[in-house]
Design a protein around this motif. Sequence first.
Motif, PDB file in Angstrom:
ATOM      1  N   ARG A  84       0.799  -1.230   0.000  1.00 57.02           N
ATOM      2  CA  ARG A  84       0.000   0.000   0.000  1.00 57.02           C
ATOM      3  C   ARG A  84       0.832   1.279   0.000  1.00 57.02           C
ATOM      4  N   PHE A  85       2.097   1.168   0.296  1.00 54.61           N
ATOM      5  CA  PHE A  85       2.961   2.338   0.132  1.00 54.61           C
ATOM      6  C   PHE A  85       3.759   2.209  -1.162  1.00 54.61           C
ATOM      7  N   ARG A  86       3.716   3.267  -1.970  1.00 52.68           N
ATOM      8  CA  ARG A  86       4.442   3.235  -3.234  1.00 52.68           C
ATOM      9  C   ARG A  86       5.943   3.427  -3.027  1.00 52.68           C
ATOM     10  N   HIS A  87       6.288   4.080  -1.901  1.00 51.32           N
ATOM     11  CA  HIS A  87       7.697   4.401  -1.677  1.00 51.32           C
ATOM     12  C   HIS A  87       8.095   4.061  -0.251  1.00 51.32           C
ATOM     13  N   VAL A  88       9.397   4.070  -0.029  1.00 44.24           N
ATOM     14  CA  VAL A  88       9.927   3.977   1.337  1.00 44.24           C
ATOM     15  C   VAL A  88      10.976   5.074   1.500  1.00 44.24           C
ATOM     16  N   TYR A  89      11.105   5.532   2.730  1.00 40.66           N
ATOM     17  CA  TYR A  89      12.055   6.615   2.980  1.00 40.66           C
ATOM     18  C   TYR A  89      13.467   6.114   3.293  1.00 40.66           C
ATOM     19  N   GLN A  90      13.559   4.868   3.736  1.00 46.89           N
ATOM     20  CA  GLN A  90      14.870   4.416   4.220  1.00 46.89           C
ATOM     21  C   GLN A  90      15.181   3.004   3.724  1.00 46.89           C
ATOM     22  N   ARG A  91      16.470   2.674   3.718  1.00 47.33           N
ATOM     23  CA  ARG A  91      16.853   1.304   3.369  1.00 47.33           C
ATOM     24  C   ARG A  91      16.532   0.373   4.523  1.00 47.33           C
ATOM     25  N   ILE A 142      13.494   6.644  -1.132  1.00 43.58           N
ATOM     26  CA  ILE A 142      13.116   7.840  -1.887  1.00 43.58           C
ATOM     27  C   ILE A 142      14.334   8.672  -2.263  1.00 43.58           C
ATOM     28  N   PHE A 143      15.314   8.778  -1.343  1.00 46.12           N
ATOM     29  CA  PHE A 143      16.448   9.650  -1.679  1.00 46.12           C
ATOM     30  C   PHE A 143      17.220   9.144  -2.889  1.00 46.12           C
ATOM     31  N   GLU A 155      15.552   7.310  -5.365  1.00 44.51           N
ATOM     32  CA  GLU A 155      14.589   7.576  -6.445  1.00 44.51           C
ATOM     33  C   GLU A 155      14.692   9.017  -6.927  1.00 44.51           C
ATOM     34  N   ARG A 156      14.865   9.926  -5.984  1.00 46.93           N
ATOM     35  CA  ARG A 156      14.951  11.350  -6.337  1.00 46.93           C
ATOM     36  C   ARG A 156      16.133  11.621  -7.247  1.00 46.93           C
ATOM     37  N   ALA A 194       9.407   9.733 -10.006  1.00 40.88           N
ATOM     38  CA  ALA A 194       8.136  10.311  -9.556  1.00 40.88           C
ATOM     39  C   ALA A 194       7.631  11.349 -10.555  1.00 40.88           C
TER      40      ALA A 194
END
Lengths: 552, 126, 172
Positions: free
Chosen positions: C146-153, C161-162, C164-165, C170
């Motif tokens: 349900r989450f498209r992304h994660v913020y951390q490894r 995300i960092f 992906e950016r 996105a």
Amino acid sequence: MYRYDAFDAEMLQDRTAEFTDQVRRRVAGDMTEDQFKPLRLMNGLYMQLHAYMLRVAIPYGTLSGAQLRRLGHVARTWDRGFGHFTTRTNIQLNWIKLKDAPAILESMAEVGLHAIQTSGNCIRNITADPYAGANAEEVDDPRVWVEAMRQWSTFHPEFSYLPRKFKIAIGAAPNDRTAARIYDIGMKMRRARDGKLGFEVMVGGGLGRTPYLGPTIREFLPAEHLLSYMTAIMRVYNRHGRRDNIHKARIKILVASLGAEEFARQVETEWEALDKAAIDVPEAEIARIRASFASPAFKTLPAINDAVEALKAASRPFAQFVKHNVLAHKVPGYVIVNVSLKAPGEVPGDCTSDQMDAIADLAERYGFDETRVHFDQNLILPHVALEDLPAVYEGLRAIGLATPNIGLTSDIIACPGLDYCALANARAIPVAQEIATRFADMEVAEDIGELRIKISGCINACGHHHVGHIGILGVDKKGEEFYQVSLGGSGLEDARLGDIIGPAIAGPKVTDAIEALINTYKKERTTGERFVDTYRRVGLAPFKAAVYAEAH
Amino acid sequence: MTATVSLLKAVTGNRLADGEVVFWGEGGWRERFPDASLFADPADADAALDAAKADPTVIVDPYIIDVRLDGEFPVPTSFRERVRALGPTTHLDMGKQAEGGPILEAIAAASGAARSAGRSNLIKKR
Amino acid sequence: MPKLIKLIDGRPAWAEDPFLAVADEDAMPGQGGVILSLTRFQAEGEGLLAAGRAVGVRLEPSEAVEGLAYDLPRLAMVALAFPKFRDGRQYSQATLLRERLGYTGEIRAVGDVLREQANYMVRCGFDAFEFNDNTGPEELAYVTHRFRHVYQRAADDKTPIFVERMKGGADA
């Protein structure tokens, strides 16, 4: 300031969908309350005395005008038209319905607001120096690093079911304005002789039942390793923090039982074994975040403004406002304006939706669209041109928020207490209102000078009573409200825990006791000496004698 | 001063959907304390509590509170429960107190007495 | 109906359980795979392994995974127990098994295992689940996507995300 990009926005959308589904499951009976409770807490929803309370995160206390206005809108639409700013620079809404939570989250997400991890046994909203980016002393803007930590800690799969809640603060000036030593992790940014940025890391502070000031476990952590080092601390705590007794589950107990040195050793060992490069955010991402906190386009202005000087001479209230609420800015011709939410008789930290709208207007017009929340439960317009100060003052006065009492007796911190909170033993707000009203007179208040009174309605110490110059703790004595008074505390540079003066005092006698303490200070002080310094110099005896004289 | 007798029990909790303070009364959960069923026999209160607990999608953590009679008016014994029955003392226009009525006035005038036993037990259980 | 759900190439499916969880006081079955407590494994594991039996170990949250370092290559699976769903120690233990001890076999969540925590478990390296609620493969797939992304490894292979950016992803 940092604006959420498409990734951040999608995280909020997905989070709203997740919580909406969790609420649906709970209401449908597909989850028990026991199973649901940690989930709603991690979304800032408490069941309080009269209703649900929603705690909305305000990362590093920074809000845009649109965000502040949206908070006003949420309070007006789904609550009773006001909110309560807290000592953790969040805002709490007191009359929320669970069934409205999905709509509220959706509305807030549109402007990058959320309630993620504002409660629960996880890494909570992280605070920073309230004057970040506006003060001249800071070695760096701490919000850059807090934002990196916000992202890292959000939905962290390993650290969302910790033994207990976890609070982090980062300061960046030699003068600590974050109360770093009372945090689970407090950090202070430093620059090494070679110019490298880093952090002093303090771990294991906290208030509550067993208050501790956090010891420094590392004098200098290179800034680029912030997240891997945090991972090491969190992992040691997650594995070894106590889970058998809720009162002993905070990291302060682990640090105290191991000793700071042994705790530091375990952290260093874990850190050395980590794949730092996988965890630490690359320089490019830090640079991206840093760009978003770039200084606004300040004009070149004279450091002294004649119109302001003339108004100061002509208007005593304005002069008092400048003296107590306005601070120097890093850029000449600009000032930091503190907005007191402590008008005597009002609820400390409360702000109505109309006031939020008006402050948002002022921020947009005169303050580069930025407001801050101070952990003293006040607001800040961090970047105001001196030439606009009269207009800002007038705007604040019009909404009843120009009380010139920052740092004075009536600038009291108070938790919601038994008027709202399910954990409280006694009320805090009425005590604050009575004291503030008694010392509302500006001449009296200016004569007393800096005095930090902090009131908590229970031992959990949301009102930071341990670190008040005067701390007041509500206790329940056979159904009556009593208050334990302590003296000499501070959470700042001169951090110290207060000393309890003696037996708890009956509610109706508290204000008299505070007056007796203040009169003792006036008798004992030397010229220019603050209350807390007089107390620390002369000790408890005269203060205690004055408070308990009547009783015997 | 009116005579104070502590002899009754009531069942209370907060409603799941909106958090509203409710009391077990005639025909189910009622929003006003004056509509709460008062039990002279603790066994009846226990039975009502069991019934309440069978309804976990309606009510969150129900518990029993002590109620005394101040003169003719029933009043929750603990200060905490009186605040719940009325609303915040700092906002007299909010909560149930806004409605007024003799029982709510008696609650507002009441003082003293012990903490809610039911709630303490609930906290200990955790 | 089987109780076990396994992730096969990231996709959850019901699975037959080839192991029998043997309590300390139970008699050891004469054949088949077994899951033992750490204590029992230390006492009897050597013999069972020598006899060619498939052996898994069940660790309580207070039993450090590092204690298994030597035996990991010989174990058929590791079960990490959640005495209460709120006890988060096993998230660290699973992470260490995957990242530090290099364990690639089955890590099974047992005990008070609930749907709403399952995504974090998967991210920390769990790939088998004995749920204590009514979660099936479909529900597990839902909560883990349900989450498209994660913020951390973490111990999974999701790209934070960092990263992906930096790739300019996105629809920004």
